[in-house]
Design a protein around this motif. Structure first.
Motif, short mmCIF file in Angstrom:
data_model
loop_
_atom_site.label_atom_id
_atom_site.label_comp_id
_atom_site.label_asym_id
_atom_site.label_seq_id
_atom_site.Cartn_x
_atom_site.Cartn_y
_atom_site.Cartn_z
N THR A 57 -5.92 -0.39 -2.01
CA THR A 57 -7.07 0.23 -1.32
C THR A 57 -6.59 1.33 -0.37
O THR A 57 -7.32 2.28 -0.12
CB THR A 57 -7.90 -0.79 -0.50
OG1 THR A 57 -7.06 -1.35 0.48
CG2 THR A 57 -8.47 -1.87 -1.36
N GLN A 60 -6.71 5.18 -1.14
CA GLN A 60 -7.84 6.09 -0.86
C GLN A 60 -7.69 6.80 0.48
O GLN A 60 -8.45 7.72 0.77
CB GLN A 60 -9.17 5.34 -0.73
CG GLN A 60 -9.42 4.18 -1.62
CD GLN A 60 -10.55 3.33 -0.99
OE1 GLN A 60 -11.42 3.81 -0.26
NE2 GLN A 60 -10.55 2.04 -1.32
N ALA A 61 -6.78 6.34 1.32
CA ALA A 61 -6.68 6.91 2.66
C ALA A 61 -6.33 8.39 2.59
O ALA A 61 -5.37 8.77 1.93
CB ALA A 61 -5.63 6.16 3.47
N GLN A 259 -9.32 1.30 9.65
CA GLN A 259 -10.66 1.16 9.05
C GLN A 259 -10.57 0.56 7.65
O GLN A 259 -11.27 -0.41 7.33
CB GLN A 259 -11.39 2.51 9.02
CG GLN A 259 -11.77 3.00 10.41
CD GLN A 259 -12.75 4.16 10.40
OE1 GLN A 259 -13.58 4.29 9.50
NE2 GLN A 259 -12.68 5.01 11.41
N LEU A 260 -9.71 1.13 6.82
CA LEU A 260 -9.62 0.63 5.45
C LEU A 260 -9.06 -0.79 5.40
O LEU A 260 -9.54 -1.64 4.64
CB LEU A 260 -8.71 1.55 4.61
CG LEU A 260 -9.32 2.89 4.19
CD1 LEU A 260 -8.26 3.78 3.56
CD2 LEU A 260 -10.48 2.67 3.21
N GLU A 263 -11.68 -3.33 6.63
CA GLU A 263 -12.71 -3.53 5.60
C GLU A 263 -12.18 -4.44 4.50
O GLU A 263 -12.85 -5.38 4.05
CB GLU A 263 -13.13 -2.19 4.99
CG GLU A 263 -13.98 -1.34 5.92
CD GLU A 263 -14.14 0.10 5.43
OE1 GLU A 263 -13.94 0.36 4.22
OE2 GLU A 263 -14.45 0.96 6.27
#
Ligand SMILES: *Cc1c(COP(=O)(O)O)cnc(C)c1O
Length: 365
Positions: A57, A60-61, A259-260, A263
């Motif tokens: 994930t 995506q940063a 944040q990522l 989440e």
């Protein structure tokens, strides 16, 4: 070079505010090679599979871009997972420490008072000092419950702009009586922040009471539930208060990776929940084992740590003895007051708790 009387040290002494010079920086001891039971961290890591998914994930940063300044997606997830009432607003901080700082920055003015309890969380006093507020600490009872009458008297005397109460309290580990806290909220002329850093281990909360009091704010953090490395805290309360605090928040205080990652972690909260349950169970075992030692007073805990009192005058030696056995806990003796002769141990993995207990046995012998 003579450090004491050099022109530079004179300039430092002249320019830095006296109250800052009088402070000591928040001390974090070196824990390399130690069994680390000093900082209320969750001792468990993730499975390799979960780590691989998390790293996926992070692809995506966009590190070239500023983060989502409002962190809307993360806030929505936190709202659901922490049961923040619909009409309450949410403010995020780089750890809840930053939220404490934002609140005080927005309130600070000559003569404004921050009220809390002693022993309590040290950052309330420290941040009050460097934001220019006056700190008043009301002593707890011998069993660390709130002294309701003393609190109410201090509220009448000092008219605090804000009252901070950690629920459960750090470093004592107990939940105050709800009726005492409700009396404080009702009497407070200003804000009351209930700091629920240890909520995961306690179960009880004031979150659902937000609608009942205009002056109540509830603070949470993901640090103690297994994400201390992310630095993410949350304040929930009436939008009129939070809109003002938001003005002193530095833009983009919650970075892209936090944040990522948060989440992702919240999507897999079952993993953290299971770890929390294990820690709660092991807290009971650790509590019972500590009670078996002669001469220790062990305080019941609703958090992921246990406070205990050792025979008078021996705290420093016991702490050092444990350290020599490669077990790092927290020595609270030097804080003085009601914490004299007190040490605090964080609940670790079962084998870490066992290593702590056997080191303690050796040191106490
Ligand atoms: C650990 C702790 C905090 C700070 O949490 P962060 O989110 O890591 O800054 C706040 N309040 C209390 C009572 C704590 O023990």
């Amino acid at each position: 070079m003579n450090k004491e009387n050099s022109p530079l040290s004179e300039q430092v002494a002249k320019l830095i505010r006296p109250e800052i010079q009088a402070l000591s920086s928040y001390h974090v001891p070196d824990a390399s090679g130690m069994i680390k039971l000093d900082a209320m961290e969750n001792p468990y890591s993730w499975t390799e599979e979960l780590v691989a998914q998390w790293l996926d994930t992070l692809r995506q940063a966009e590190l070239n871009r500023y983060p989502d300044a409002a962190a809307s997606r993360l806030k929505q997830q936190l709202r659901l997972s922490m049961a923040v009432p619909e009409d309450a607003a949410i403010l995020l901080g780089n750890g809840s420490d930053e939220i404490i700082q934002m609140i005080m920055l927005a309130l600070a003015a000559a003569g404004r008072v921050v009220l809390s309890v002693e022993p309590g969380f040290v950052m309330y006093n420290m941040i009050a000092t460097f934001t220019g507020m006056q700190y008043v600490g009301v002593p707890l009872q011998d069993d660390f419950s709130l002294q309701r009458q003393a609190m109410l008297a201090a509220i009448r005397q000092h008219r605090p702009a804000v009252i901070f109460l950690a629920y459960p309290n750090n470093p004592t580990g107990n939940l105050f009586a709800r009726s005492d806290i409700e009396a404080v909220i009702a009497a407070a002329p200003g804000l009351v922040v209930i700091d629920e850093a240890y909520h995961a281990f306690a179960g009880d909360s004031f979150m659902s009471q937000l609608g009942a009091y205009d002056n109540l704010l509830v603070m949470r953090t993901v640090s103690k539930m297994g994400l201390a490395g992310l630095r993410l805290g949350l304040l929930a309360g009436h939008p009129q208060w939070l809109n003002e605090f938001d003005k002193v928040r530095l833009p983009y205080n919650i970075n892209v990776l936090t944040q990522l990652s948060a989440e992702f972690a919240l999507q897999h909260h079952a993993v953290l929940d299971a770890q929390t349950e294990a820690i709660k169970k092991d807290r009971q075992t650790l509590f019972r084992e500590l009670q078996k030692f002669d001469g220790l007073t062990v305080y019941p805990s609703d958090a992921n740590f246990i406070l205990f009192r050792v025979p008078a005058g021996r705290a420093d030696a016991i702490f050092a003895g444990l350290k020599a056995e490669k077990v790092l806990i927290k020595n609270l003796h030097k804080a003085g007051g009601m914490l004299q002769d007190c040490l605090r141990v964080t609940v670790g993995k079962p084998q870490e708790n066992a290593a702590f207990l056997s080191a303690l046995k050796k040191v106490l012998a």
